[in-house]
Each structure stands twice: as C-alpha cells, then as structure tokens.
Design a protein around this motif. Structure first.
Motif, mmCIF file in Angstrom:
data_model
loop_
_atom_site.group_PDB
_atom_site.id
_atom_site.type_symbol
_atom_site.label_atom_id
_atom_site.label_comp_id
_atom_site.label_asym_id
_atom_site.label_seq_id
_atom_site.Cartn_x
_atom_site.Cartn_y
_atom_site.Cartn_z
ATOM 1 N N TRP A 137 -35.843 30.576 -84.109
ATOM 2 C CA TRP A 137 -35.763 31.557 -85.189
ATOM 3 C C TRP A 137 -36.430 32.873 -84.802
ATOM 4 O O TRP A 137 -35.919 33.950 -85.074
ATOM 5 C CB TRP A 137 -36.378 30.987 -86.462
ATOM 6 C CG TRP A 137 -36.458 31.976 -87.578
ATOM 7 C CD1 TRP A 137 -37.591 32.486 -88.129
ATOM 8 C CD2 TRP A 137 -35.373 32.600 -88.275
ATOM 9 N NE1 TRP A 137 -37.278 33.378 -89.131
ATOM 10 C CE2 TRP A 137 -35.910 33.461 -89.230
ATOM 11 C CE3 TRP A 137 -33.983 32.503 -88.165
ATOM 12 C CZ2 TRP A 137 -35.138 34.237 -90.086
ATOM 13 C CZ3 TRP A 137 -33.198 33.270 -89.020
ATOM 14 C CH2 TRP A 137 -33.772 34.121 -89.966
ATOM 15 N N GLN B 208 -38.104 33.249 -94.712
ATOM 16 C CA GLN B 208 -38.395 31.832 -94.946
ATOM 17 C C GLN B 208 -37.110 31.027 -95.132
ATOM 18 O O GLN B 208 -36.977 29.919 -94.604
ATOM 19 C CB GLN B 208 -39.314 31.662 -96.160
ATOM 20 C CG GLN B 208 -40.660 32.334 -96.025
ATOM 21 C CD GLN B 208 -41.459 31.862 -94.827
ATOM 22 O OE1 GLN B 208 -41.442 30.689 -94.491
ATOM 23 N NE2 GLN B 208 -42.155 32.772 -94.187
ATOM 24 N N GLN B 209 -36.149 31.593 -95.861
ATOM 25 C CA GLN B 209 -34.867 30.908 -96.073
ATOM 26 C C GLN B 209 -34.123 30.746 -94.748
ATOM 27 O O GLN B 209 -33.563 29.691 -94.474
ATOM 28 C CB GLN B 209 -34.000 31.672 -97.077
ATOM 29 C CG GLN B 209 -32.676 30.992 -97.372
ATOM 30 C CD GLN B 209 -32.843 29.612 -97.986
ATOM 31 O OE1 GLN B 209 -33.610 29.455 -98.921
ATOM 32 N NE2 GLN B 209 -32.153 28.628 -97.455
ATOM 33 N N HIS C 149 -33.921 25.370 -89.380
ATOM 34 C CA HIS C 149 -34.624 24.095 -89.207
ATOM 35 C C HIS C 149 -33.680 22.920 -89.483
ATOM 36 O O HIS C 149 -33.657 21.937 -88.741
ATOM 37 C CB HIS C 149 -35.853 24.051 -90.120
ATOM 38 C CG HIS C 149 -36.625 22.777 -90.030
ATOM 39 N ND1 HIS C 149 -37.175 22.186 -91.123
ATOM 40 C CD2 HIS C 149 -36.934 21.971 -88.983
ATOM 41 C CE1 HIS C 149 -37.787 21.069 -90.760
ATOM 42 N NE2 HIS C 149 -37.650 20.927 -89.469
ATOM 43 N N ARG C 150 -32.900 23.032 -90.553
ATOM 44 C CA ARG C 150 -31.925 21.972 -90.857
ATOM 45 C C ARG C 150 -30.905 21.823 -89.721
ATOM 46 O O ARG C 150 -30.563 20.703 -89.330
ATOM 47 C CB ARG C 150 -31.216 22.254 -92.174
ATOM 48 C CG ARG C 150 -32.015 21.864 -93.397
ATOM 49 C CD ARG C 150 -31.178 21.899 -94.670
ATOM 50 N NE ARG C 150 -30.741 23.242 -95.022
ATOM 51 C CZ ARG C 150 -31.470 24.123 -95.691
ATOM 52 N NH1 ARG C 150 -32.686 23.798 -96.082
ATOM 53 N NH2 ARG C 150 -31.000 25.313 -95.976
ATOM 54 N N GLN D 142 -35.725 27.982 -92.793
ATOM 55 C CA GLN D 142 -35.368 26.675 -93.360
ATOM 56 C C GLN D 142 -33.944 26.274 -92.984
ATOM 57 O O GLN D 142 -33.690 25.116 -92.629
ATOM 58 C CB GLN D 142 -35.509 26.696 -94.880
ATOM 59 C CG GLN D 142 -36.926 26.703 -95.363
ATOM 60 C CD GLN D 142 -37.010 26.827 -96.881
ATOM 61 O OE1 GLN D 142 -36.007 26.893 -97.585
ATOM 62 N NE2 GLN D 142 -38.231 26.869 -97.392
ATOM 63 N N ASP D 143 -33.026 27.218 -93.058
ATOM 64 C CA ASP D 143 -31.626 26.930 -92.700
ATOM 65 C C ASP D 143 -31.516 26.531 -91.231
ATOM 66 O O ASP D 143 -30.839 25.553 -90.888
ATOM 67 C CB ASP D 143 -30.734 28.141 -92.982
ATOM 68 C CG ASP D 143 -30.591 28.448 -94.454
ATOM 69 O OD1 ASP D 143 -30.945 27.596 -95.304
ATOM 70 O OD2 ASP D 143 -30.134 29.574 -94.778
ATOM 71 N N LEU E 8 -39.584 21.126 -85.972
ATOM 72 C CA LEU E 8 -39.914 22.371 -86.657
ATOM 73 C C LEU E 8 -40.395 23.432 -85.679
ATOM 74 O O LEU E 8 -40.009 24.602 -85.777
ATOM 75 C CB LEU E 8 -40.962 22.132 -87.745
ATOM 76 C CG LEU E 8 -41.420 23.371 -88.518
ATOM 77 C CD1 LEU E 8 -40.240 24.071 -89.193
ATOM 78 C CD2 LEU E 8 -42.470 22.996 -89.541
#
Length: 112
Positions: free
Chosen positions: A85, A34-35, A41-42, A38-39, A78
């Motif tokens: 990802w 998940q991290q 995605h940014r 998120q990274d 996203l």
C-alpha cells in the motif's frame, strides 16, 4: 471516483488550503487512506493466505519489513499489505499531504 483519484484530488487541493479547510481535506484523505489499506489487505489476504507463515515472513523481510517470531500469520499478511500500500500513488500522495500539512501546523493528532 476511485479512492486513489479522490486522494490525489485532495492532495492537489491541499496547498491552496489552510486551517480548518486543510484539516477537513486531511481528515477525508486519512479516511480514504485507511479504506484503501483495508481493501488492499483483503486482496493480499486472499492472494497470500494459503502460504505458510515462514514463507510470508521471508517475503516481508525481502520487502524491507522485518518480522519476528512473535508475529502470527495474519499480522505478517497485514505487514505485506502495508508495504504494498505504501508504494501506491494514493498512499504516497497522502503521506506528502500530511507532511505538508504538519509543516503548516495542521495535524490530525491533537497536541497535548
């Protein structure tokens, strides 16, 4: 240690684990998954945020992630991040780890 390396280490340790130990490995790997998403995605948002939604939707379609008109700019970004990802070694290792754990009866989603 990077997120990728830690997920790979956890995935390598998983086959020798069972029960609660496997659940702990899977839980840590899930949090790292998940991290990592998120990274990324940014990063994708910074890289593609200036593009028009129609251009993003075209890119998503080309990447095999079809979109519909109800999805907004941020949702399409996203989706593009998710496509990127899922092709990383970390995400692939996690997916295989989760599938193997499920075959052993270990899953993060409790049965009802």
């Amino acid at each position: 240690m990077t997120t990728t390396q830690r997920i790979l280490d956890l995935a390598a340790a998983a086959p020798a684990s069972q029960g609660e130990d496997l659940m702990l490995l899977l839980s840590e790997a899930n949090a790292l998954y998940q991290q990592g998403l998120q990274d990324l995605h940014r990063d994708v948002a910074a890289r593609l945020g200036g593009l028009a939604t129609a251009d993003l939707m075209f890119a998503a379609d080309m990447a095999g992630m079809p979109c519909d008109a109800s999805q907004n700019h941020d949702e399409v970004i996203l989706l593009l991040a998710l496509v990127e990802w899922e092709m990383t070694p970390a995400a692939m290792a996690y997916a295989e780890m989760a599938e193997d754990a499920a075959r052993c009866g270990v899953c993060l989603i409790p049965e009802e």
